[in-house]
Design a protein around this motif. Structure first.
Motif, PDB file in Angstrom:
ATOM      1  N   THR A 108      44.294  33.148  31.617  1.00  0.00           N
ATOM      2  CA  THR A 108      44.414  32.272  32.791  1.00  0.00           C
ATOM      3  C   THR A 108      44.405  30.797  32.401  1.00  0.00           C
ATOM      4  N   VAL A 109      43.952  30.522  31.179  1.00  0.00           N
ATOM      5  CA  VAL A 109      43.915  29.132  30.702  1.00  0.00           C
ATOM      6  C   VAL A 109      45.325  28.546  30.668  1.00  0.00           C
ATOM      7  N   THR A 110      46.318  29.394  30.324  1.00  0.00           N
ATOM      8  CA  THR A 110      47.710  28.938  30.276  1.00  0.00           C
ATOM      9  C   THR A 110      48.125  28.334  31.601  1.00  0.00           C
ATOM     10  N   GLY A 111      47.794  29.049  32.692  1.00  0.00           N
ATOM     11  CA  GLY A 111      48.160  28.567  34.029  1.00  0.00           C
ATOM     12  C   GLY A 111      47.563  27.207  34.329  1.00  0.00           C
ATOM     13  N   TRP A 112      46.307  27.017  33.932  1.00  0.00           N
ATOM     14  CA  TRP A 112      45.654  25.734  34.194  1.00  0.00           C
ATOM     15  C   TRP A 112      46.245  24.610  33.338  1.00  0.00           C
ATOM     16  N   ILE A 113      46.611  24.932  32.097  1.00  0.00           N
ATOM     17  CA  ILE A 113      47.247  23.920  31.239  1.00  0.00           C
ATOM     18  C   ILE A 113      48.552  23.441  31.873  1.00  0.00           C
ATOM     19  N   ILE A 114      49.373  24.422  32.315  1.00  0.00           N
ATOM     20  CA  ILE A 114      50.664  24.077  32.935  1.00  0.00           C
ATOM     21  C   ILE A 114      50.431  23.329  34.241  1.00  0.00           C
ATOM     22  N   THR A 115      49.448  23.805  35.025  1.00  0.00           N
ATOM     23  CA  THR A 115      49.157  23.175  36.315  1.00  0.00           C
ATOM     24  C   THR A 115      48.714  21.728  36.142  1.00  0.00           C
ATOM     25  N   LEU A 116      47.768  21.529  35.222  1.00  0.00           N
ATOM     26  CA  LEU A 116      47.168  20.198  35.066  1.00  0.00           C
ATOM     27  C   LEU A 116      48.042  19.230  34.280  1.00  0.00           C
ATOM     28  N   PHE A 117      48.838  19.773  33.323  1.00  0.00           N
ATOM     29  CA  PHE A 117      49.639  18.898  32.463  1.00  0.00           C
ATOM     30  C   PHE A 117      51.139  19.077  32.640  1.00  0.00           C
ATOM     31  N   GLY A 118      51.546  20.346  32.730  1.00  0.00           N
ATOM     32  CA  GLY A 118      52.990  20.629  32.733  1.00  0.00           C
ATOM     33  C   GLY A 118      53.743  20.051  33.902  1.00  0.00           C
ATOM     34  N   LEU A 153      48.112  29.238  42.573  1.00  0.00           N
ATOM     35  CA  LEU A 153      48.406  30.376  41.707  1.00  0.00           C
ATOM     36  C   LEU A 153      47.379  30.474  40.569  1.00  0.00           C
ATOM     37  N   SER A 154      46.993  29.312  40.028  1.00  0.00           N
ATOM     38  CA  SER A 154      45.969  29.312  38.966  1.00  0.00           C
ATOM     39  C   SER A 154      44.639  29.810  39.504  1.00  0.00           C
ATOM     40  N   VAL A 155      44.306  29.400  40.742  1.00  0.00           N
ATOM     41  CA  VAL A 155      43.064  29.874  41.371  1.00  0.00           C
ATOM     42  C   VAL A 155      43.125  31.388  41.583  1.00  0.00           C
ATOM     43  N   PHE A 156      44.281  31.858  42.060  1.00  0.00           N
ATOM     44  CA  PHE A 156      44.462  33.302  42.285  1.00  0.00           C
ATOM     45  C   PHE A 156      44.310  34.081  40.976  1.00  0.00           C
ATOM     46  N   HIS A 157      45.015  33.620  39.946  1.00  0.00           N
ATOM     47  CA  HIS A 157      45.018  34.306  38.650  1.00  0.00           C
ATOM     48  C   HIS A 157      43.615  34.353  38.048  1.00  0.00           C
ATOM     49  N   THR A 158      42.921  33.205  38.052  1.00  0.00           N
ATOM     50  CA  THR A 158      41.588  33.130  37.447  1.00  0.00           C
ATOM     51  C   THR A 158      40.577  33.944  38.239  1.00  0.00           C
ATOM     52  N   SER A 159      40.564  33.771  39.565  1.00  0.00           N
ATOM     53  CA  SER A 159      39.571  34.484  40.389  1.00  0.00           C
ATOM     54  C   SER A 159      39.799  35.990  40.344  1.00  0.00           C
ATOM     55  N   PHE A 160      41.070  36.412  40.356  1.00  0.00           N
ATOM     56  CA  PHE A 160      41.371  37.849  40.290  1.00  0.00           C
ATOM     57  C   PHE A 160      40.838  38.448  38.988  1.00  0.00           C
ATOM     58  N   ASN A 161      41.119  37.788  37.874  1.00  0.00           N
ATOM     59  CA  ASN A 161      40.676  38.333  36.585  1.00  0.00           C
ATOM     60  C   ASN A 161      39.163  38.293  36.431  1.00  0.00           C
ATOM     61  N   LEU A 162      38.534  37.253  36.955  1.00  0.00           N
ATOM     62  CA  LEU A 162      37.069  37.187  36.914  1.00  0.00           C
ATOM     63  C   LEU A 162      36.453  38.319  37.734  1.00  0.00           C
ATOM     64  N   LEU A 163      36.981  38.529  38.941  1.00  0.00           N
ATOM     65  CA  LEU A 163      36.485  39.611  39.799  1.00  0.00           C
ATOM     66  C   LEU A 163      36.726  40.978  39.149  1.00  0.00           C
ATOM     67  N   ASN A 164      37.902  41.116  38.565  1.00  0.00           N
ATOM     68  CA  ASN A 164      38.264  42.377  37.919  1.00  0.00           C
ATOM     69  C   ASN A 164      37.277  42.722  36.805  1.00  0.00           C
ATOM     70  N   VAL A 165      36.955  41.726  35.989  1.00  0.00           N
ATOM     71  CA  VAL A 165      35.997  41.935  34.900  1.00  0.00           C
ATOM     72  C   VAL A 165      34.610  42.232  35.465  1.00  0.00           C
ATOM     73  N   PHE A 166      34.208  41.471  36.485  1.00  0.00           N
ATOM     74  CA  PHE A 166      32.875  41.660  37.070  1.00  0.00           C
ATOM     75  C   PHE A 166      32.725  43.066  37.653  1.00  0.00           C
ATOM     76  N   ILE A 167      33.805  43.587  38.242  1.00  0.00           N
ATOM     77  CA  ILE A 167      33.758  44.934  38.835  1.00  0.00           C
ATOM     78  C   ILE A 167      33.699  46.012  37.756  1.00  0.00           C
ATOM     79  N   PHE A 168      34.598  45.916  36.784  1.00  0.00           N
ATOM     80  CA  PHE A 168      34.779  47.030  35.848  1.00  0.00           C
ATOM     81  C   PHE A 168      33.897  46.973  34.603  1.00  0.00           C
ATOM     82  N   ILE A 169      33.192  45.860  34.413  1.00  0.00           N
ATOM     83  CA  ILE A 169      32.289  45.794  33.252  1.00  0.00           C
ATOM     84  C   ILE A 169      31.196  46.859  33.353  1.00  0.00           C
ATOM     85  N   TRP A 170      30.866  47.249  34.603  1.00  0.00           N
ATOM     86  CA  TRP A 170      29.823  48.255  34.804  1.00  0.00           C
ATOM     87  C   TRP A 170      30.356  49.678  34.578  1.00  0.00           C
TER      88      TRP A 170
END
Length: 564
Positions: A98-108, A299-316
């Motif tokens: 998700t870092v890629t999205g933020w790099i493009i968003t903030l700089f690209g 889109l960056s917020v969506f991508h980051t929050s989705f992956n964070l939630l996904n990890v938080f759910i399935f880590i258990w």
């Protein structure tokens, strides 16, 4: 103006520059990190949380979750990481991308960073010609960073202008109001693009460009992001196709995790994108559904929050995911252990040369295990009375010897590839030692085969030695077996702590005993204790054992030289 083939090539070239810049920057970062990569890897062996952090950091560094997961598959394949430990790293890789999205968003799109690209290349160019490998790596890092954003700028300029190409807009608008079908369609487009481009980061850049140009709306872009999460798993599964069972399972873990994430997100997709829209418009913000300029951040917020939630759910649920992967890639119940093949270096070079040497060492250890097994087959042959069992043992030794020749060539070729990259001085010493080890282990396999042939001749000619003579052969076999055991112990240790005290003591015992048997053999021939033909076989057996032991001590000596 129609969108010409030349324009299409310009688009492909822009994407190529973006990918090449990313690849160059990624490889330079790995070189700059150098030996620190092994320190980063040690975090994987602790717990799930540290594994996630490791996956995030590595992916944020190399800017490709595909690269990280392929790396993880290689590590699992090499036995550096267990399947269980790899799960957390794979989860972390999804957050890291998700870092890629933020790099493009903030700089690209906000800052015309491409204006600084040429000065960055100018700054990095002198470093490229430096004699210092580290400075060269820093130069490559700067130039890769510059090319990445130049490629992104060209990519923005190369996409079809929607005003001059209304047919493209009309094509997309046919499918933008079809509810769940639209979501699934753009999810499929994101998956296919990622599979074709082999980089979720590059597909993310394409998605941002499409939003920026007004091609697609926020919800369709979000669906493409979900597709990219599925598409990025394909690379690891391709890499694992030639790996061992653990590598295949690690790749399946990645696929299961991302698929489950996409499934639960699809069930709440409209509500979730609506929530992000609300968050964007809160406190006077701009809605991504009203302004294309707001889509990148949304889109960056969506991508980051989705992956964070996904990890938080399935880590258990990592034990369950592991069991599902093991079910999908079951352990073969056949006599697979007899299929002695390359086990660790089938997935190619690892991220750094130093790690590749560690991978090669795992292969050498595996190679030594099987050459030792060959000697065990020979010992069983000596005492086997049943023809069927004896022939099976002989065929195993023959098969192992043939495969051993191929394995030595493969390991040598692999080490030759590794030698072409920058290595530290200890790394070069390890590489030279392993080249010698591979040759000595192949010679051990040859000696085992020669012993098996002598035992087979003894059986064919129906030669039976007296119990006293067989006891002497068995004693020689015991000494050789013990020396093989010490050799394998030394191979398992760090080269810096290898000592040859025990190995040399055994080597002296074997040499002295060979001399004793040789003297007794001449006396036995003179006194007609056994026939001349039987004497030749007796002599061949103890002489070949001594020769085998010479190769064994060579292995330990090569290891000790690394630690000097």
């Amino acid at each position: 103006m129609q969108y010409s083939f030349f324009d299409f090539l310009s688009l492909v070239g822009s994407l190529g520059m973006f990918l090449y810049g990313m690849k160059m920057m990624s490889e330079a970062l790995q070189k700059v990190a150098g030996n620190k990569m092994r320190a980063i890897l040690s975090a994987m062996t602790s717990n799930r949380v540290l594994g996630i952090l490791t996956g995030f950091l590595v992916t944020a560094m190399v800017q490709s979750s595909s690269a990280t997961t392929v790396m993880i598959v290689s590590f699992v394949n090499a036995g550096l990481v267990t399947l269980k430990e790899s799960i957390g790293v794979i989860m972390g890789a999804n957050i890291g991308t998700t870092v890629t999205g933020w790099i493009i968003t903030l700089f690209g799109f906000k800052v015309k960073i491409s204006a600084y690209s040429l000065p960055l290349i100018g700054l990095g160019l002198p470093f490229i010609f430096s004699k210092s490998g580290t400075r060269r790596s820093y130069g490559e890092l700067l130039i890769g960073f510059a090319l990445l954003f130049m490629g992104l700028e060209y990519l923005k300029d190369s996409v079809p202008d929607i005003k001059n190409n209304p047919e493209i807009l009309s094509f997309l608008h046919q499918y933008t109001d079809s509810g769940i079908f639209t979501t699934l369609l753009f999810l499929g487009i994101g998956t296919i693009l990622t599979v074709v481009v082999q980089s979720s980061s590059a597909t993310m850049a394409l998605t941002f460009v499409m939003c920026n140009e007004g091609w697609i709306e926020f919800s369709q872009a979000a669906a493409m992001v979900l597709g990219e999460n599925i598409g990025t798993t394909i690379t690891a599964n391709i890499a694992a196709a030639v790996g061992n069972i653990s590598a295949k399972r690690a790749a399946r873990v990645h696929l299961i995790f991302n698929l489950l994430g996409v499934i639960w997100m699809l069930s709440v997709f409209n509500s979730y994108t609506g929530l992000i829209d609300s968050l964007m418009t809160k406190n006077g913000g701009v809605s991504p559904t009203e302004s294309p300029a707001a889509i990148p951040i949304a889109l960056s917020v969506f991508h980051t929050s989705f992956n964070l939630l996904n990890v938080f759910i399935f880590i258990w649920f990592t034990p369950i995911i592991q069991r599902v992967a093991e079910y999908l890639v079951p352990q073969k119940t056949s006599d697979s252990d007899e299929e002695f093949r390359l086990k660790y270096i089938t997935t190619g070079m690892l991220s750094t040369s130093e790690l590749s040497i560690l991978q090669a060492k795992k292969e050498v250890q595996f190679y030594a295990k099987h050459t030792t097994k060959m000697f065990g087959f020979v010992r069983k042959m000596v005492n086997e009375d049943r023809d069927k069992k004896f022939n099976k043992l002989l065929s195993r030794v023959q098969k192992y010897e043939g495969i051993s020749d191929n394995v030595e060539v493969e390991i040598t070729n692999y080490l030759t590839q590794v030698s072409q990259y920058k290595l530290s001085e200890p790394g070069r010493k390890r590489l030279r030692a392993m080249l010698k080890l591979a040759g000595d282990l192949e010679s051990i396999a040859d000696s085992n085969f020669n012993l098996a042939r002598s035992v087979n001749r003894m059986r064919e000619k129906n030669i039976k030695f007296k119990p006293s003579a067989m006891e002497k052969i068995e004693l020689m076999f015991n000494l050789v077996e013990e020396s093989l055991s010490v050799m394998r112990e030394n191979l398992q240790q760090d080269e810096l702590v290898v000592t040859l005290t025990k190995a040399r003591l055994l080597e002296d015992q074997i040499n002295n005993y060979r001399n004793q048997l040789k003297s007794e053999h001449l006396d036995n021939l003179a006194n007609n204790v056994y026939s001349y033909e039987a004497g030749i076989i007796f002599n061949d057996l103890f002489s070949e054992c001594e020769k085998l032991a010479d190769y064994v001590i060579n292995v330990s000596e090569a290891l000790e030289e690394v630690g000097v």
